[in-house]
Write a protein that holds these residues in place. Structure first.
Motif, PDB file in Angstrom:
ATOM      1  N   ARG A   1      51.767 -28.346 -32.859  1.00 37.80           N
ATOM      2  CA  ARG A   1      52.849 -29.314 -32.550  1.00 37.80           C
ATOM      3  C   ARG A   1      53.781 -28.896 -31.478  1.00 37.80           C
ATOM      4  O   ARG A   1      54.640 -29.756 -31.431  1.00 37.80           O
ATOM      5  N   ALA A   2      53.389 -28.119 -30.465  1.00 37.74           N
ATOM      6  CA  ALA A   2      54.233 -27.639 -29.388  1.00 37.74           C
ATOM      7  C   ALA A   2      53.782 -27.783 -28.085  1.00 37.74           C
ATOM      8  O   ALA A   2      52.682 -27.424 -27.992  1.00 37.74           O
ATOM      9  N   VAL A   3      54.489 -28.521 -27.129  1.00 42.72           N
ATOM     10  CA  VAL A   3      53.608 -28.457 -25.743  1.00 42.72           C
ATOM     11  C   VAL A   3      55.106 -27.912 -24.650  1.00 42.72           C
ATOM     12  O   VAL A   3      56.118 -28.320 -24.860  1.00 42.72           O
ATOM     13  N   PRO A   4      54.389 -27.452 -23.629  1.00 44.59           N
ATOM     14  CA  PRO A   4      55.403 -27.060 -22.558  1.00 44.59           C
ATOM     15  C   PRO A   4      55.207 -28.132 -21.491  1.00 44.59           C
ATOM     16  O   PRO A   4      54.360 -28.696 -21.127  1.00 44.59           O
ATOM     17  N   ILE A   5      56.240 -28.503 -21.025  1.00 44.95           N
ATOM     18  CA  ILE A   5      56.444 -29.261 -19.739  1.00 44.95           C
ATOM     19  C   ILE A   5      57.230 -28.545 -18.533  1.00 44.95           C
ATOM     20  O   ILE A   5      58.179 -27.551 -18.789  1.00 44.95           O
ATOM     21  N   SER A   6      57.178 -29.052 -17.383  1.00 48.99           N
ATOM     22  CA  SER A   6      57.967 -28.131 -16.179  1.00 48.99           C
ATOM     23  C   SER A   6      58.163 -29.124 -14.913  1.00 48.99           C
ATOM     24  O   SER A   6      57.470 -30.174 -14.865  1.00 48.99           O
ATOM     25  N   SER A   7      59.169 -28.844 -14.296  1.00 46.57           N
ATOM     26  CA  SER A   7      59.605 -29.398 -12.944  1.00 46.57           C
ATOM     27  C   SER A   7      59.816 -28.292 -11.957  1.00 46.57           C
ATOM     28  O   SER A   7      60.291 -27.217 -12.213  1.00 46.57           O
ATOM     29  N   GLY A   8      59.436 -28.634 -10.697  1.00 46.02           N
ATOM     30  CA  GLY A   8      59.731 -27.450  -9.565  1.00 46.02           C
ATOM     31  C   GLY A   8      60.884 -27.546  -9.119  1.00 46.02           C
ATOM     32  O   GLY A   8      61.773 -28.459  -9.197  1.00 46.02           O
ATOM     33  N   ASN A   9      61.074 -26.682  -7.897  1.00 53.27           N
ATOM     34  CA  ASN A   9      62.371 -26.492  -7.172  1.00 53.27           C
ATOM     35  C   ASN A   9      62.379 -27.449  -6.090  1.00 53.27           C
ATOM     36  O   ASN A   9      61.483 -27.424  -5.060  1.00 53.27           O
ATOM     37  N   THR A  10      62.904 -28.548  -6.407  1.00 55.54           N
ATOM     38  CA  THR A  10      63.167 -29.519  -5.330  1.00 55.54           C
ATOM     39  C   THR A  10      64.133 -29.494  -4.229  1.00 55.54           C
ATOM     40  O   THR A  10      64.202 -30.223  -3.524  1.00 55.54           O
TER      41      THR A  10
END
Length: 217
Positions: free
Chosen positions: A64-73
């Motif tokens: 029941r766990a998921v990873p999400i990410s965002s890059g260096n803008t």
């Protein structure tokens, strides 16, 4: 270019989303999802400055766990695209980050979301090495399902602004990622996707088109 794909999104009100992008370089389509939880049982871990390989996290239930990410803008030009990473929960206490050899990861931020057991109907993990791709999944209710995907290009034929995939449910039994440049020619692009089917929650889907002069919608 990569500027067209670097966005932020904010819940501006109870009935609207606010999108922002770096520049006005051409038309761009965003596909979005909004989820509303029935309870406050969601927990979130925040990580920054991810290292190559395994990063220690507080123990989670992998079902029941998921990873999400965002890059260096803050990086310029194609350097911004180089911050796309592939994230995978490789154990209950490790978030593994993978990215193209020699490319920087400074500024990459990740979150690990863990939902209460009662909120999760099923969680499927799909891995691939090419974009575009279509993968068969166990049947889900599309109105209750979210998709999360991360990946990176690891060859000279797959610059991120061409290889980065737009992830979506093609049907109740199929997950797909398409090339951002519209090409049907597959490129080398390591990708891990999480297909999360929920109980008691509603998922909305849609798409928005930026004109060449739009910075926000």
């Amino acid at each position: 270019g990569s500027d067209r794909q670097t966005f932020s999104v904010e819940l501006a009100s109870a009935t609207s989303l606010q999108f922002e992008r770096i520049d006005r370089n051409g038309d761009t389509t965003i596909e979005w999802e909004v989820i509303e939880f029935d309870d406050a049982g969601l927990t979130v871990q925040h990580l920054s400055g991810l290292a190559i390989g395994a990063n220690a996290i507080t123990a989670v239930d992998l079902s029941r766990a998921v990873p999400i990410s965002s890059g260096n803008t803050t990086l310029a030009g194609d350097d911004r695209a180089r911050n796309y990473v592939e994230l995978e929960l490789t154990s209950t206490t490790a978030l593994t980050a993978r990215y193209r050899t020699g490319w920087p990861v400074a500024g990459v931020i990740a979150q690990v979301l863990e939902l209460p057991p009662a909120d999760v109907e099923s969680l499927q993990v799909v891995s691939t090495a090419a974009v575009p791709f279509a993968a068969a999944i166990t049947s889900v209710d599309e109105t209750k399902t979210l998709t999360f995907g991360t990946g990176y290009a690891d060859s000279t034929d797959a610059i991120n602004n061409n290889g980065h995939g737009t992830l979506d449910l093609a049907s109740a039994t199929s997950l797909e990622a398409v090339r951002s440049d519209g090409s049907a020619t597959a490129v080398t692009f390591d990708y891990t996707a999480y297909v999360l089917e929920l109980t008691g929650s509603d998922v909305q889907r849609g798409s928005e088109v930026f004109s060449p002069t739009d910075l926000s919608l």
